[in-house]
Design an enzyme around this catalytic site. Structure first.
Site, PDB file in Angstrom:
ATOM      1  N   HIS B 164      58.939  16.075  55.196  1.00  0.00           N
ATOM      2  CA  HIS B 164      58.327  17.322  55.658  1.00  0.00           C
ATOM      3  C   HIS B 164      59.424  18.299  56.126  1.00  0.00           C
ATOM      4  CE1 HIS B 164      55.233  19.711  57.902  1.00  0.00           C
ATOM      5  NE2 HIS B 164      56.275  19.952  58.670  1.00  0.00           N
ATOM      6  N   GLU B 165      60.372  17.786  56.879  1.00  0.00           N
ATOM      7  CA  GLU B 165      61.446  18.650  57.384  1.00  0.00           C
ATOM      8  C   GLU B 165      62.337  19.137  56.250  1.00  0.00           C
ATOM      9  OE1 GLU B 165      61.137  19.762  60.164  1.00  0.00           O
ATOM     10  OE2 GLU B 165      59.667  18.325  60.878  1.00  0.00           O
ATOM     11  N   HIS B 168      60.829  21.966  54.480  1.00  0.00           N
ATOM     12  CA  HIS B 168      61.046  23.226  55.200  1.00  0.00           C
ATOM     13  C   HIS B 168      62.399  23.820  54.797  1.00  0.00           C
ATOM     14  CE1 HIS B 168      57.709  23.828  57.784  1.00  0.00           C
ATOM     15  NE2 HIS B 168      57.867  22.739  58.508  1.00  0.00           N
ATOM     16  N   GLU B 249      53.396  25.171  57.209  1.00  0.00           N
ATOM     17  CA  GLU B 249      53.210  23.751  57.519  1.00  0.00           C
ATOM     18  C   GLU B 249      52.474  23.050  56.384  1.00  0.00           C
ATOM     19  OE1 GLU B 249      54.565  22.023  59.921  1.00  0.00           O
ATOM     20  OE2 GLU B 249      55.485  23.870  60.626  1.00  0.00           O
TER      21      GLU B 249
END
Lengths: 185, 452
Positions: B164-165, B168, B249
């Site tokens: 997830h990071e 980003h 997100e």
């Protein structure tokens, strides 16, 4: 005179076009090679880790000689393999031998408590993942290259300079095919 | 994928322009309201008749002040933002030897996302569970996770969070959120300054000035407008910021599912974060959108309003779990539409055309460290980055000495053996197969296993 100029101009355009096409193909081929080397690094790492693993497990798993030998054998086969297709097959065998080894290792609590073993297991799991992710990148790259070679008009240039299609590195499909069938007899 | 980044960039540019306009308008109005005397006296000199002509000089000065304020902060944020954020979060960089699993997982996701360079790996000394990514470009990026997350998450969950990071970073969200965050900060700062100056007696002065100047009516309107905008602008800017943050997100969740090829990893990690989380000490309002889950909201996020920085966790989990037919942005999009009840195009067309990949199996089964071992590992990691010295005793006990331990030698609390502190730490000296029991200095654990 004018006709000659026109012919020269057309020839020049064709040459520039062929050079551009050729350079594009070379760039793609290098990208494929680079992607392959990414996999290769991880495969080598796995081959290096396995003797350590077998050495660590030996003392705990006297009754599992066969499993350990299978792992060693698969590893040696994979280390010797050359060519993308053959390597993929050998590595699939190694992955299977490893996973059956870890299933057996479940029954040895002393082994599971060994720090060295835990560290090796983490490294092998991670290497396996990295192979998987790098394989995907390689296959994407190979697909792009092969499309360029087969599609018009770049296929003409590829044919003249003898570019060969890249082989896909297919581990997962082979593994899926190897899944035993469930019978309801 | 590239279209996704471009679309993000376009949307960011529009949003940034909107915020910039808001900031400059605020600067202009405040400037005009604060310095009316400037405008008025200029005009009384040339005329015998007193009358007020609107003069934008003061307003333009206000614009210049606002622009300077923003430019200064944005430049700082662009070049130093990541180090500042890591520093205020009390994050420390680690090496592979400190926590091999975390390091490996970051490496895996770097390969999966084909980042040009592996991001720096940081650990936050906090027992709550959270993570964030920072850095202005994929070449210069970092991921940070809390020690609490390391202590509680299994390999699959950790992988989901890191993926997830990393998405980003790939989507360039980090740069945008930093710059937008600074813009919001400037707007808040400017409004705050103005409103505060009113409260501390400034208002009276302004008003008397404007009366003397003679432009009472126009000045009063400007003044009221400035106050209204000063109150509204920060709220408006935050809404814009938070709306963008929520959308990103979802996109990062989709990216994580595609990279790991295992949506369940992130889903169960999010669920764990929702259930047993404590607020993160080092987070604040400005850094909140950077984290994987809102660092303040513990428990259920029932109030899903305009002010949330993150979509409700339950919804994120439901979308991830309902992804069917392989993982792809298309699958996430369908799952999203099903969960929301209406289908809105969130992903660009090219990302949707990518072929789905088969979901793989989880890796948390098999031989895994127990929760207690994981907890101990996380504790050791913190001691290591804090320059604790580890001494291995002959009886197998590992003694941990704080960096301010001054004495030359120390007695093993179990076998009484006296150890030389200057001895180089050698954790490999333990006989193979034996787990060294933990005995922190000055406190012998009651549950330590008996010596073999």
């Amino acid at each position: 005179m004018i006709l000659m100029l026109v012919v020269i101009a057309i020839l020049l355009v064709v040459v520039v076009w062929v050079v551009g096409m050729y350079n594009g193909l070379v760039r793609l081929r290098n990208a494929v090679k680079n992607a392959w080397s990414q996999i290769d690094v991880q495969l080598k790492r796995r081959h290096d880790l396995i003797p350590n693993l077998v050495e660590t497990a030996k003392g705990y798993m006297q009754h599992e000689r066969g499993t350990l030998e299978n792992v060693t054998q698969a590893r040696n086969l994979a280390a010797k393999a050359s060519g993308v297709g053959e390597q993929a097959k050998a590595e699939t065998g190694l992955s299977q031998a490893l996973s059956s080894f870890f299933v057996v290792a479940e029954n040895y609590p002393d082994l599971k408590a060994n720090q060295n073993f835990l560290a090796l297991q983490e490294e092998l799991t991670s290497t396996e993942n990295k192979i998987g992710f790098a394989r995907q990148a390689y296959n994407d790259q190979a697909m792009q290259f092969n499309n360029k070679i087969e599609m018009f008009p770049s296929n003409i240039v590829a044919g003249i300079f003898n570019f060969k299609a890249a082989e896909f590195f297919e581990i997962e499909d082979a593994a899926e095919r190897a899944v035993p069938k469930v019978s309801f007899a | 994928m590239w279209e996704l980044i471009r679309a993000n960039r376009r949307r960011s540019a529009v949003l940034m322009l909107g915020m910039l306009a808001l900031l400059l308008a605020l600067g202009f109005l405040i400037g005009s309201a604060v310095a009316p005397s400037l405008a008025a006296t200029e005009h009384t000199r040339g005329h015998t008749q007193l009358h007020y002509v609107f003069d934008p000089t003061a307003g333009l000065i206000g614009v210049a002040v606002a622009a300077f304020l923003w430019l200064f902060q944005a430049t700082l944020a662009y070049f130093q933002g990541d180090s500042i954020l890591l520093a205020v979060s009390r994050a420390r960089q680690i090496e592979k030897a400190d926590h091999p699993q975390l390091y490996n997982v970051v490496e895996e996701m770097t390969i999966a996302a084909s980042l040009p360079k592996m991001p720096g790996v940081y650990v936050i000394e906090d027992m709550s569970m959270n993570a964030f990514a920072t850095g202005r470009s994929p070449e210069r990026a970092s991921v940070a996770v809390t020690a609490g997350l390391l202590a509680n998450a299994n390999r699959d969950q950790l992988q989901g969070v890191i993926a997830h990071e990393i998405s980003h970073i790939v989507h360039r969200d980090v740069l945008f959120m930093t710059l937008a965050g600074v813009m919001v900060g400037s707007i808040i700062m400017l409004s705050d300054l103005f409103l505060r100056s009113l409260r501390f007696g400034g208002a009276h002065r302004y008003r008397s000035n404007s009366r003397r100047g003679g432009g009472g009516g126009a000045q009063a309107i400007l003044f009221v407008a400035a106050i209204v905008l000063a109150i509204i602008a920060p709220i408006l800017a935050q809404f814009l910021y938070f709306a963008c943050s929520r959308r990103r997100e979802y996109l990062a969740d989709a990216g994580a599912a595609v990279y790991t090829r295992y949506p369940e990893g992130l889903a169960s990690a999010l669920e764990m974060l929702e259930q047993g989380n404590t607020p993160l000490e080092t987070a604040n309002r400005a850094t909140a959108p950077m984290y994987i889950v809102n660092p303040f909201d513990s428990g259920a996020q029932a109030a899903f309003g305009l002010t949330s920085t993150h979509p409700p966790i339950r919804e994120r989990v439901r979308i991830l779990r309902s992804m069917a037919g392989g993982v792809s942005f298309q699958a996430y999009q369908s799952a999203w539409a099903a969960a929301k009840g209406h289908g809105e195009a969130r992903m660009p067309a090219s990302a949707l055309q990518e072929a789905p990949v088969a979901v793989r199996e989880g890796q948390a089964q098999g031989v895994q460290p127990t929760p207690r071992e994981r907890m101990r590992e996380a504790g050791d990691l913190l001691r290591k980055v804090n320059q604790f010295v580890f001494l291995a005793c002959v009886c197998g006990v590992r003694i941990k000495l704080p960096p301010d331990f001054k004495r030359k030698n120390v007695q093993c609390p179990r076998c009484g053996h006296v150890l030389d502190v200057s001895m180089p730490p050698n954790p490999e000296s333990n006989p193979a197969g034996r787990v060294p029991p933990e005995i922190p200095m000055a406190r012998v654990r009651k549950d330590a296993p008996p010596p073999r």
